[in-house]
Design an enzyme around this catalytic site. Sequence first.
Site, PDB file in Angstrom:
ATOM      1  N   HIS A  35       0.838  -1.210   0.000  1.00 49.03           N
ATOM      2  CA  HIS A  35       0.000   0.000   0.000  1.00 49.03           C
ATOM      3  C   HIS A  35       0.872   1.259   0.000  1.00 49.03           C
ATOM      4  O   HIS A  35       0.585   2.238  -0.690  1.00 49.03           O
ATOM      5  CB  HIS A  35      -0.874   0.048   1.261  1.00 49.03           C
ATOM      6  CG  HIS A  35      -1.891  -1.034   1.370  1.00 49.03           C
ATOM      7  ND1 HIS A  35      -1.819  -2.033   2.311  1.00 49.03           N
ATOM      8  CD2 HIS A  35      -3.019  -1.280   0.661  1.00 49.03           C
ATOM      9  CE1 HIS A  35      -2.854  -2.841   2.188  1.00 49.03           C
ATOM     10  NE2 HIS A  35      -3.602  -2.409   1.193  1.00 49.03           N
ATOM     11  N   LYS A  88      -1.353  -6.355  -7.658  1.00 45.97           N
ATOM     12  CA  LYS A  88      -1.576  -7.599  -6.900  1.00 45.97           C
ATOM     13  C   LYS A  88      -3.007  -8.103  -7.138  1.00 45.97           C
ATOM     14  O   LYS A  88      -3.253  -9.281  -7.292  1.00 45.97           O
ATOM     15  CB  LYS A  88      -1.319  -7.313  -5.417  1.00 45.97           C
ATOM     16  CG  LYS A  88      -1.954  -8.250  -4.436  1.00 45.97           C
ATOM     17  CD  LYS A  88      -1.181  -9.524  -4.316  1.00 45.97           C
ATOM     18  CE  LYS A  88      -1.685 -10.490  -3.283  1.00 45.97           C
ATOM     19  NZ  LYS A  88      -3.064 -10.389  -2.903  1.00 45.97           N
TER      20      LYS A  88
END
Length: 299
Positions: free
Chosen positions: A57, A169
């Site tokens: 993140h 991802k």
Amino acid sequence: MSEAIRGNASGDVMVEKNRRPTIVRTIADLRARVARWRSAGETVAMVPTMGALHDGHLSLVEEGFRRADHVVVSIFVNPTQFAPHEDFQTYPRTEASDVDKLAALGTDVVFAPNALEMYPLGNATRIELGGPATGLESDFRPHFFGGVATIVAKLIIACGPDFAIFGEKDYQQLAVVRRMVGDLTLPVTIVGGETVREADGLAMSSRNAYLSPEERATAPRLAEEMRRVAEVARRRGDVAAACEAAGRALIEAGFRQIDYVAVRNAATLAAPSGEAGEPLRVLMAAWLGRTRLIDNCAV
Ligand code: PAF
């Protein structure tokens, strides 16, 4: 105090001291803050998350600062993308430590609304999807992309960013968001951020926290098998056999169930046409104990 390097598309780079992001709980407050930046001619990147932040993140936040003057990170565990039997109640909620991590990067605003702010009482609208949302995840989590697309559209409309950044991802999610933003002509540029991996190759994910030490030791096998399939696809070998072999190898290694191992067109996620030079992607999902892991890579 740590320092955060901030840059934008025009190449300006500033270094700012660590500072606490402003926590914003309402759409009206978020809009007012973004409007102030806009009236100063400044740009905004948004990173939508469900919290439990890891380095994957944070790399998206860094990408945001490379592209825009300000970064808004949303933290919202979105109920509509979980089926009743899934982990909505137990999904890790770690707002205080998430905010600390975001402070170290100089994040401007954390938008952390409650469920009623995003889904007012009586809400009855969902986005319906086709194209890249078909198959793969949808075969196993049919509710998932409708919930994701609905919340992502709402977040983009609430914030009005120039850029919205999503991790590769969740490759199918990224493809679905790109398609949805194009189809609804939302005025935002979608940016994909590369998957960040642990040293042993396991793709970072908030759900890795569910793995027991033994499962954690087995988990990198997913990425290893994925690379093997990618290699066969690169050589234009027998992809179906390679996918089957990968599934068998994972079961032998201790995975409980394989949801899919597939090679798809990288843009549409349709079955490969077989044309020379077609960009391909390997995508997989498998259960290790009670944890569902997904991964993907380019061919
Ligand atoms: O990838 C996620 O964390 C979520 O699916 C997203 C995009 C924040 C929507 O809830």
